[in-house]
Scaffold this active site. Structure first.
Site: not given
Length: 283
Positions: A143-144, A147, A215
């Site tokens: 997930h990071e 980003h 997100e």
């Protein structure tokens, strides 16, 4: 709830400080509130400039604000796993290897930051490493990394800069219109500060909306890199965690877990049940 007030207060404090400097510089540069072109240009310099200076310093600030320890040479098997996992995911995502760090905190969280997608930072809390399985932690890292790959840090800095520009600009335009015929400079200044506060609240709503959309995209990216079931499992694990995020400033938007807010409009992250539902809908 207290921490969302702190987050908003920090943003407003930055706006006020920049606004005061802007108000001082305007007469020195021969720009008044009637000169819309000049005022807009100067507002853009301060609005965009402040946002991108903050982004440029984000890694340095992040490491010091949470006391993150950057893994230069893995000291144990867990650190080696973290570095290897991020390295593999970064290669899959087509970005340069980020710095990998750990900070000591009981909260279950992680964040990414950095101005350049090829020179970013991914950090995880010790609470996350203790609470999550390796598969769940892998999804959080994905997930990071997503980003970073999506350029979310630069995108949100750009959005923040644009809204700050118009906060500065319209606060002075409205204050000038209300103060027409009144030469009381103190009252004009206080009117400017009042409208900066009001428009700053509206600006926060806009920025938080964009943050929530990014997100969802990072969740999708995490699912693509680590697998949908792992990403869903990680979000479900977060649902069972009663602790609120302690991240502040720009780190809030790029943590895996967000803050509670007094209203949905001020949330940096969508509710976890909505994020899980969005991933399940794509299975």
């Amino acid at each position: 709830m207290k921490r969302i007030f702190l987050f908003l207060a920090t943003n407003f404090a930055i706006l006020i400080v920049l606004g005061i400097v802007l108000s001082i510089l305007m007469p020195l540069l021969g720009i008044d509130s009637q000169s819309n072109a000049g005022l807009l240009l100067l507002s853009a310099v301060f609005g965009m400039g402040g946002s991108f200076i903050s982004l440029a310093m984000s890694k340095w600030i992040a490491k010091r604000s949470v006391g993150a320890h950057v893994i230069e040479q893995p000291a144990n098997q867990q650190e080696a796993w973290l570095v290897d996992t991020v390295k593999q995911q970064a290669a899959q995502a087509g970005i340069g290897m980020p710095e990998v760090a750990v900070w000591d905190s009981p909260e279950v969280n992680a964040f990414a930051t950095g101005m350049n997608k090829n020179s970013a930072l991914v950090a995880v809390s010790t609470g996350l490493l203790r609470s999550m399985t390796s598969e769940e932690a892998e999804a959080v890292l994905a997930h990071e990394v997503s980003h970073i790959a999506n350029g979310d840090m630069v995108t949100l800095a750009l959005i923040q800069g644009v809204v700050n520009t118009f906060v500065f600009f319209f606060a002075r335009v409205v204050a000038s219109a209300l103060s027409r015929g009144n030469n009381n400079q103190f009252m004009y200044f206080m009117t400017v500060m009042f409208f900066q506060f009001v428009f700053g609240i509206l600006a926060s709503v806009i920025v938080m909306w964009f943050s929530r959309q990014r997100e969802y995209r990072a969740d999708e990216g995490g699912a693509s890199l680590a697998g949908s079931q792992k990403m869903i499992a990680a979000l479900r694990r977060l649902q069972g965690d009663s602790q609120e995020s302690h991240l502040d400033g720009q780190l809030v938007a790029f943590g895996i877990n967000g803050k509670r807010a007094i209203a949905a409009l001020f949330m940096s992250h969508p509710p976890l049940e909505q994020r899980i539902a969005a991933l399940q809908a794509k299975l």
